[in-house]
Enzyme design. Structure first.
Site, PDB file in Angstrom:
ATOM      1  N   ASP A  39       1.325   7.075  17.885  1.00  0.00           N
ATOM      2  CA  ASP A  39       1.554   7.849  16.585  1.00  0.00           C
ATOM      3  C   ASP A  39       2.992   8.198  16.482  1.00  0.00           C
ATOM      4  O   ASP A  39       3.881   7.784  17.235  1.00  0.00           O
ATOM      5  CB  ASP A  39       0.952   9.231  16.843  1.00  0.00           C
ATOM      6  CG  ASP A  39      -0.670   9.088  16.557  1.00  0.00           C
ATOM      7  OD1 ASP A  39      -1.247   8.163  16.108  1.00  0.00           O
ATOM      8  OD2 ASP A  39      -1.359  10.201  16.683  1.00  0.00           O
ATOM      9  N   LYS A  61       1.617   7.879  11.064  1.00  0.00           N
ATOM     10  CA  LYS A  61       2.062   8.017   9.682  1.00  0.00           C
ATOM     11  C   LYS A  61       3.507   8.606   9.368  1.00  0.00           C
ATOM     12  O   LYS A  61       3.979   9.595   9.863  1.00  0.00           O
ATOM     13  CB  LYS A  61       1.194   9.373   8.880  1.00  0.00           C
ATOM     14  CG  LYS A  61      -0.310   9.029   9.296  1.00  0.00           C
ATOM     15  CD  LYS A  61      -1.075  10.500   8.610  1.00  0.00           C
ATOM     16  CE  LYS A  61      -2.593  10.090   8.883  1.00  0.00           C
ATOM     17  NZ  LYS A  61      -3.402  11.030   8.283  1.00  0.00           N
ATOM     18  N   MET A 174       1.302  21.537  10.644  1.00  0.00           N
ATOM     19  CA  MET A 174       1.357  20.672   9.509  1.00  0.00           C
ATOM     20  C   MET A 174       1.358  21.535   8.271  1.00  0.00           C
ATOM     21  O   MET A 174       0.802  20.988   7.085  1.00  0.00           O
ATOM     22  CB  MET A 174       0.253  19.552   9.504  1.00  0.00           C
ATOM     23  CG  MET A 174       0.497  18.746  10.528  1.00  0.00           C
ATOM     24  SD  MET A 174      -1.062  17.514  10.665  1.00  0.00           S
ATOM     25  CE  MET A 174      -2.201  18.699  11.390  1.00  0.00           C
TER      26      MET A 174
END
Length: 312
Positions: A39, A61, A174
């Protein structure tokens, strides 16, 4: 295919970013990996614990770019078990906390692929360690809720504030982008102006801590010249009296060590132990998998190194 020949997938937590906080089990999995699907938040140095022949594949991402959807990651993971003996799916933090672990376990079960889950230190624990506080504290907070400010397809879901109502701790993963809305939601339910700390890049060399209260933290974050990186928000009395700590970038050592990976590893770990950041450039001294050459080259070209060392 016998059981001993069956492909093995390890779903591994890489921790908060500091390679010294990696578990011994995670390190062993990385060392014997044939391919690593990692990741965005994984420190690239951690990848260098693997063999020079290991294939590295970034599946994270990256902001403002296209990225792999979860179903694409699942399909790639299954595909790699057909050509590789040991597959490591490497995730920042702990894969069991907002890490889409269930999705990946389900797909592995559906394909009858053996797997193992290796936990890692999650962001909330890592962040509080840097504040020299606990997520719980006797006489202050006896419980904690982990929640996220980022939901699938950007849908809006209310925060479960049962814990805050009972003098507990709320850890928001997040949630920096939606912080204004989240803090208004807390204010609408909790009358006390609770202490808040936002810890960016916890345990990493560019860690930054912004503290305040529910009423003031949004303005403090907005006043930053730029967002420092991924952040976790801690709400509750456990973060009372936390001082802001903004390390000057000039004080951070970014070190490139040129030489064989096995000979440079201890030196690189010492740099991390002393608060620096390091990467090993072994593109000349070793025969690397093409993916490693590509990823290392891109990383080295964009990193503003303060020191470049040549090891024998």
């Amino acid at each position: 295919m016998s059981i001993t020949d069956a492909p093995q997938v390890y779903l591994v937590g890489a921790g908060p970013g500091n390679p010294l906080l990696l578990s011994k089990k995670a390190e062993r999995c990385i060392q014997r990996a044939d391919v690593i699907l990692y990741d965005q938040l994984v420190n690239p140095f951690i990848l260098q614990l693997s063999s020079p022949e290991t294939e590295w594949i970034h599946v994270g991402k990256t902001p403002y770019t296209t990225y792999m959807r979860q179903d694409e990651i699942n399909a790639l993971m299954i595909e790699k078990t057909k050509t590789h003996r040991t597959v490591v799916r490497l995730k920042g933090g702990d894969p069991a906390i907002f890490g889409r672990l269930a999705d990946e376990v389900d797909i592995l079960k559906a394909h009858h692929i053996t797997y193992e889950v290796v936990p890692g230190i999650t962001a909330a624990s890592a962040a509080m360690s840097q504040l020299h506080r606990g997520l719980t504290e006797r006489g202050v907070a006896r419980n904690i809720t982990f929640t996220t400010g980022h939901f699938k397809d950007n849908e809006e879901n209310p925060i479960d504030m049962t814990t805050l109502k009972n003098n507990g701790t709320l850890a928001i993963y997040m949630g920096v982008k939606r912080l204004p809305k989240l803090m208004k939601e807390v204010q609408s339910v909790i009358t006390d102006d609770l202490p808040v700390a936002v810890i960016f890049n916890a345990t990493c060399v560019n860690q930054q801590v912004i503290s305040g209260h529910v009423s003031s933290i949004t303005a403090k974050i907005a006043a930053l010249p730029e967002r420092p990186g991924p952040g976790i928000t801690i709400v509750g009395h456990v973060v009372r009296n936390i001082l802001e700590e903004v390390p000057a970038l000039s004080e951070i050592n970014y070190v490139c060590i040129k030489g064989r990976r096995d000979l440079c590893m201890a030196h690189a770990m010492d740099i991390y132990e002393n608060g620096g950041w390091a990467i090993i450039d072994d593109r000349v001294t070793s025969t690397l998998h093409p993916t490693q050459v590509e990823i290392l080259t891109a990383l080295i070209e964009k990193t503003p190194f303060t020191h470049v060392l040549n090891e024998a």
